[in-house]
Design a protein around this motif. Structure first.
Motif, PDB file in Angstrom:
ATOM      1  N   ASN A   8      68.199  49.110 -33.625  1.00 37.14           N
ATOM      2  CA  ASN A   8      67.507  47.850 -33.372  1.00 37.14           C
ATOM      3  C   ASN A   8      67.131  47.746 -31.900  1.00 37.14           C
ATOM      4  O   ASN A   8      67.901  48.177 -31.037  1.00 37.14           O
ATOM      5  N   CYS A   9      65.984  47.163 -31.631  1.00 39.22           N
ATOM      6  CA  CYS A   9      65.629  46.861 -30.250  1.00 39.22           C
ATOM      7  C   CYS A   9      66.589  45.786 -29.748  1.00 39.22           C
ATOM      8  O   CYS A   9      66.980  44.893 -30.504  1.00 39.22           O
ATOM      9  N   ASN A  14      61.029  44.265 -28.101  1.00 34.50           N
ATOM     10  CA  ASN A  14      60.417  44.268 -29.425  1.00 34.50           C
ATOM     11  C   ASN A  14      59.745  45.605 -29.687  1.00 34.50           C
ATOM     12  O   ASN A  14      59.547  46.394 -28.778  1.00 34.50           O
ATOM     13  N   GLN A  15      59.409  45.830 -30.949  1.00 37.94           N
ATOM     14  CA  GLN A  15      58.633  47.006 -31.329  1.00 37.94           C
ATOM     15  C   GLN A  15      57.784  46.640 -32.535  1.00 37.94           C
ATOM     16  O   GLN A  15      58.302  46.338 -33.605  1.00 37.94           O
ATOM     17  N   ALA A  18      55.750  51.043 -36.480  1.00 38.27           N
ATOM     18  CA  ALA A  18      56.726  51.951 -37.081  1.00 38.27           C
ATOM     19  C   ALA A  18      56.630  53.333 -36.432  1.00 38.27           C
ATOM     20  O   ALA A  18      55.569  53.731 -35.948  1.00 38.27           O
ATOM     21  N   GLY A  19      57.737  54.043 -36.405  1.00 39.20           N
ATOM     22  CA  GLY A  19      57.745  55.420 -35.933  1.00 39.20           C
ATOM     23  C   GLY A  19      57.753  55.597 -34.431  1.00 39.20           C
ATOM     24  O   GLY A  19      57.507  56.697 -33.941  1.00 39.20           O
ATOM     25  N   GLN A  20      58.059  54.553 -33.682  1.00 35.44           N
ATOM     26  CA  GLN A  20      58.057  54.646 -32.224  1.00 35.44           C
ATOM     27  C   GLN A  20      59.389  55.187 -31.700  1.00 35.44           C
ATOM     28  O   GLN A  20      60.424  55.107 -32.365  1.00 35.44           O
ATOM     29  N   LYS A  21      59.369  55.719 -30.484  1.00 34.24           N
ATOM     30  CA  LYS A  21      60.554  56.313 -29.871  1.00 34.24           C
ATOM     31  C   LYS A  21      61.287  55.361 -28.941  1.00 34.24           C
ATOM     32  O   LYS A  21      62.360  55.684 -28.449  1.00 34.24           O
ATOM     33  N   LEU A  35      68.175  40.604 -32.073  1.00 32.14           N
ATOM     34  CA  LEU A  35      68.043  42.064 -32.108  1.00 32.14           C
ATOM     35  C   LEU A  35      67.007  42.483 -33.138  1.00 32.14           C
ATOM     36  O   LEU A  35      66.844  41.833 -34.166  1.00 32.14           O
ATOM     37  N   GLY A  36      66.329  43.584 -32.875  1.00 33.26           N
ATOM     38  CA  GLY A  36      65.489  44.237 -33.870  1.00 33.26           C
ATOM     39  C   GLY A  36      64.306  43.444 -34.376  1.00 33.26           C
ATOM     40  O   GLY A  36      64.022  43.471 -35.569  1.00 33.26           O
TER      41      GLY A  36
END
Length: 73
Positions: A8-9, A14-15, A18-21, A35-36
């Motif tokens: 979780n971020c 934030n994010q 999808a699929g980010q590092k 979180l997340g």
């Protein structure tokens, strides 16, 4: 082959994709207390956020005010 684990971020980050590092810091004037999350929230009138990546907004000091959202000071 062992699969990696997604995390979780942290609060204040934030994010949206999808699929980010990595996660992104919430911008000045925004915050994220949980979180997340895929988004940041704007500071409401009477509050501000002058630093990136924060989990909450600060109240306007005595003798000051803000009547707009997403204020940075």
């Amino acid at each position: 082959m062992q699969k990696g684990k997604c995390h979780n971020c942290p609060t204040g980050w934030n994010q949206k994709k999808a699929g980010q590092k990595s996660c992104n810091k919430c911008e000045n004037g925004d915050y994220q207390p949980e979180l997340g999350k895929p988004f940041c929230l704007p500071c409401i009138p009477g509050r501000y956020q002058s630093k990136e990546g924060q989990p909450k907004c600060s109240e306007c000091p005595i003798d000051t005010f803000s009547n707009q959202t997403q204020q940075t000071k």
